[in-house]
Scaffold this motif. Structure first.
Motif, PDB file in Angstrom:
ATOM      1  N   PRO A 215       2.414   1.853 -19.231  1.00 41.30           N
ATOM      2  CA  PRO A 215       2.145   0.335 -19.165  1.00 41.30           C
ATOM      3  C   PRO A 215       2.121  -0.149 -17.756  1.00 41.30           C
ATOM      4  O   PRO A 215       1.212  -0.889 -17.320  1.00 41.30           O
ATOM      5  N   PHE A 216       2.812   0.604 -16.575  1.00 43.03           N
ATOM      6  CA  PHE A 216       2.979   0.106 -15.332  1.00 43.03           C
ATOM      7  C   PHE A 216       1.506   0.342 -14.697  1.00 43.03           C
ATOM      8  O   PHE A 216       0.782  -0.433 -14.001  1.00 43.03           O
ATOM      9  N   GLU A 217       1.106   1.679 -14.825  1.00 42.72           N
ATOM     10  CA  GLU A 217      -0.113   2.160 -14.203  1.00 42.72           C
ATOM     11  C   GLU A 217      -1.438   1.397 -14.860  1.00 42.72           C
ATOM     12  O   GLU A 217      -2.368   1.179 -13.830  1.00 42.72           O
TER      13      GLU A 217
ATOM     14  N   PRO B  88       0.861  -1.227   0.075  1.00 46.20           N
ATOM     15  CA  PRO B  88      -0.065   0.037  -0.227  1.00 46.20           C
ATOM     16  C   PRO B  88       0.819   1.283  -0.024  1.00 46.20           C
ATOM     17  O   PRO B  88       1.942   1.274   0.839  1.00 46.20           O
ATOM     18  N   GLY B  89       0.326   2.053  -1.096  1.00 40.13           N
ATOM     19  CA  GLY B  89       1.137   3.481  -1.089  1.00 40.13           C
ATOM     20  C   GLY B  89       2.492   3.571  -1.628  1.00 40.13           C
ATOM     21  O   GLY B  89       3.336   4.676  -1.283  1.00 40.13           O
ATOM     22  N   PHE B  90       2.717   2.417  -2.487  1.00 37.17           N
ATOM     23  CA  PHE B  90       3.969   2.272  -3.278  1.00 37.17           C
ATOM     24  C   PHE B  90       4.135   3.352  -4.092  1.00 37.17           C
ATOM     25  O   PHE B  90       5.265   3.894  -4.128  1.00 37.17           O
ATOM     26  N   ALA B  91       3.179   3.891  -4.931  1.00 34.54           N
ATOM     27  CA  ALA B  91       3.355   4.915  -5.595  1.00 34.54           C
ATOM     28  C   ALA B  91       1.803   5.665  -5.976  1.00 34.54           C
ATOM     29  O   ALA B  91       0.922   4.993  -5.696  1.00 34.54           O
ATOM     30  N   SER B  92       1.846   6.817  -6.550  1.00 37.89           N
ATOM     31  CA  SER B  92       0.746   7.667  -6.887  1.00 37.89           C
ATOM     32  C   SER B  92       0.812   7.662  -8.467  1.00 37.89           C
ATOM     33  O   SER B  92       2.207   7.756  -8.808  1.00 37.89           O
TER      34      SER B  92
ATOM     35  N   GLN C 159      -3.900   5.590  -5.563  1.00 37.36           N
ATOM     36  CA  GLN C 159      -2.600   5.005  -4.529  1.00 37.36           C
ATOM     37  C   GLN C 159      -2.353   3.603  -5.460  1.00 37.36           C
ATOM     38  O   GLN C 159      -3.281   2.656  -5.250  1.00 37.36           O
ATOM     39  N   ILE C 160      -1.163   3.492  -5.788  1.00 39.67           N
ATOM     40  CA  ILE C 160      -0.890   2.034  -6.437  1.00 39.67           C
ATOM     41  C   ILE C 160      -0.124   1.184  -5.362  1.00 39.67           C
ATOM     42  O   ILE C 160       0.770   1.633  -4.507  1.00 39.67           O
ATOM     43  N   ASP C 161      -0.728  -0.068  -5.095  1.00 44.39           N
ATOM     44  CA  ASP C 161      -0.295  -0.957  -4.015  1.00 44.39           C
ATOM     45  C   ASP C 161       0.614  -2.193  -4.545  1.00 44.39           C
ATOM     46  O   ASP C 161       0.733  -3.201  -3.750  1.00 44.39           O
ATOM     47  N   ARG C 162       1.232  -2.159  -5.729  1.00 42.04           N
ATOM     48  CA  ARG C 162       2.056  -3.216  -6.354  1.00 42.04           C
ATOM     49  C   ARG C 162       3.245  -2.496  -6.876  1.00 42.04           C
ATOM     50  O   ARG C 162       3.393  -1.346  -7.452  1.00 42.04           O
ATOM     51  N   ASN C 163       4.298  -3.117  -6.739  1.00 40.72           N
ATOM     52  CA  ASN C 163       5.493  -2.525  -7.352  1.00 40.72           C
ATOM     53  C   ASN C 163       5.883  -3.113  -8.717  1.00 40.72           C
ATOM     54  O   ASN C 163       5.111  -4.084  -9.208  1.00 40.72           O
TER      55      ASN C 163
ATOM     56  N   GLN D 122      11.929   0.403 -11.130  1.00 39.45           N
ATOM     57  CA  GLN D 122      12.172   0.676 -12.760  1.00 39.45           C
ATOM     58  C   GLN D 122      10.919   0.492 -13.358  1.00 39.45           C
ATOM     59  O   GLN D 122      10.067  -0.549 -13.565  1.00 39.45           O
ATOM     60  N   GLY D 123      10.261   1.588 -14.023  1.00 38.88           N
ATOM     61  CA  GLY D 123       9.018   1.609 -14.886  1.00 38.88           C
ATOM     62  C   GLY D 123       7.936   2.360 -14.024  1.00 38.88           C
ATOM     63  O   GLY D 123       6.603   2.202 -14.448  1.00 38.88           O
ATOM     64  N   VAL D 124       8.182   2.798 -12.964  1.00 38.55           N
ATOM     65  CA  VAL D 124       7.173   3.293 -12.125  1.00 38.55           C
ATOM     66  C   VAL D 124       6.344   4.234 -12.838  1.00 38.55           C
ATOM     67  O   VAL D 124       5.183   4.371 -12.723  1.00 38.55           O
ATOM     68  N   HIS D 125       6.819   5.304 -13.429  1.00 35.76           N
ATOM     69  CA  HIS D 125       6.379   6.317 -14.063  1.00 35.76           C
ATOM     70  C   HIS D 125       6.200   6.070 -15.764  1.00 35.76           C
ATOM     71  O   HIS D 125       6.457   7.106 -16.467  1.00 35.76           O
TER      72      HIS D 125
END
Length: 359
Positions: free
Chosen positions: A293-295, A203-207, A238-242, A287-290
């Motif tokens: 495809p990730f989102e 939880p809260g890994f990224a926005s 709020q993204i909860d996976r890396n 790597q790839g968070v922004h």
């Protein structure tokens, strides 16, 4: 698997078929019988194998049939059709009604060595090799066995990656060589994704950096628009996976489930194959968070989670256990049936020569 669509042709069917196995593949493929000695015929080689390894007539017949077919197949345009009654075929480069004696002797020798390497009981292999390949010295026999084993390993690696490419495409046609290259690149990338990671949610890994970009296709039904239940979902920002978790989820979901990688990608929206491949090729949780495809991939799986849709068994187990996956070949899951109306990128695979017949 033939990746190219059937209308892309490099040789006319009217041209005379060529024998792709005309030249021996190894220094030991052709007989090294002493000058003046008569090399073993194909029938004599088969008899030597049967007697040395105690192989029953049914499996010898299956081996002979397989070798004859594989020697005759030269391409998708002229496949060999096997006659199990006469152990002959009616197609391929040798012409009609081919039988085992028409198979090049060196080609049969290679398959015999492969059979001994992989099918004969270990305690019988040395005797079988020396009996069948009596024209070779002990050192030559060992060198020959090693070369054939290396060849098989290379063939299995190619086939494994073709299976992955098949899972990327499903029943879609490929029309250009450029697309073939991209698919093979993606297959290589998928193959390298690590699935032995901890899948515990974070939880809260990224926005979300692209909150206005949403999955445009249905996460429930392939190739469809979202149903009302999907449209009403709010997955939040709020993204909860890396990133590594999402890559692993994509690999397991598409290789062991009914969705192909292309169907998954198209459901995300305006994501090109190159974009998805670039994301899948990255490593480390961040790597790839922004990237889109990730989102969008996270949104895809989050919607399925909120809707209570079961995933592929291996992925469902990983997500429920929240523990590292065991090492496995995720490409060996159940294969989807083709749903196309015409020919697809998949082609029929004939059993390898020497595959045993079940009782």
């Amino acid at each position: 698997m033939a990746l190219l669509d059937e209308h892309i042709t490099f040789r006319s069917v009217e041209e005379s078929p060529l024998n792709p196995y005309k030249k021996p593949e190894t220094p030991f493929s052709a007989s090294r019988a002493a000058p003046g000695a008569i090399p073993k015929s194909n029938a004599e080689l088969i008899d030597s194998l049967a007697s040395a390894a105690d192989i029953d007539p049914v499996n010898i017949a299956a081996f002979c049939s397989g070798v004859t077919v594989w020697d005759a197949v030269t391409g998708d345009w002229n496949p060999a059709a096997l006659s199990t009654d006469t152990l002959s075929d009616s197609g391929g480069h040798l012409g009609p009604n081919d039988i085992l004696k028409d198979v090049p002797n060196h080609y049969l020798r290679d398959h015999l060595m492969d059979y001994i390497n992989t099918k004969v009981a270990e305690e019988k292999r040395e005797h079988a090799r020396r009996t069948v390949f009596s024209d070779l010295s002990g050192a030559e026999v060992l060198a020959y066995a090693a070369l054939i084993a290396k060849r098989r390993a290379g063939q299995e690696e190619v086939e494994r990656k073709e299976h992955i490419a098949e899972d990327i495409l499903g029943d879609r046609h490929v029309h250009t060589l450029n697309e073939v290259d991209h698919i093979r690149e993606q297959a290589d990338v998928m193959d390298r994704i690590n699935v032995t990671i901890d899948m515990t949610p974070q939880p809260g890994f990224a926005s979300r950096a692209y909150p206005d970009h949403r999955v445009t296709g249905s996460v429930m039904k392939q190739g469809s628009k979202p149903i009302p239940d999907e449209l009403e979902l709010d997955v939040g920002t709020q993204i909860d996976r890396n990133c590594d978790q999402i890559r692993a989820m994509i690999k397991i979901f598409t290789l062991q489930g009914s969705w192909t990688v292309d169907r998954f990608r198209l459901a995300l929206g305006h994501i090109h194959r190159a974009q998805l491949t670039a994301f899948l090729d990255k490593r480390s949780p961040t790597q790839g968070v922004h990237t889109q495809p990730f989102e969008l991939s996270w949104e895809f799986f989050k919607k399925r989670e909120l809707l209570g849709i079961p995933n592929a068994p291996a992925l469902q187990q990983a997500l429920e256990n929240k523990a590292p996956l065991q090492e496995r070949d995720v490409n060996r899951g159940q294969k989807r049936a083709s749903t196309g109306d015409g020919k697809t990128v998949k082609q029929m695979r004939v059993s390898q020569p020497g595959d045993k017949i079940s009782a």
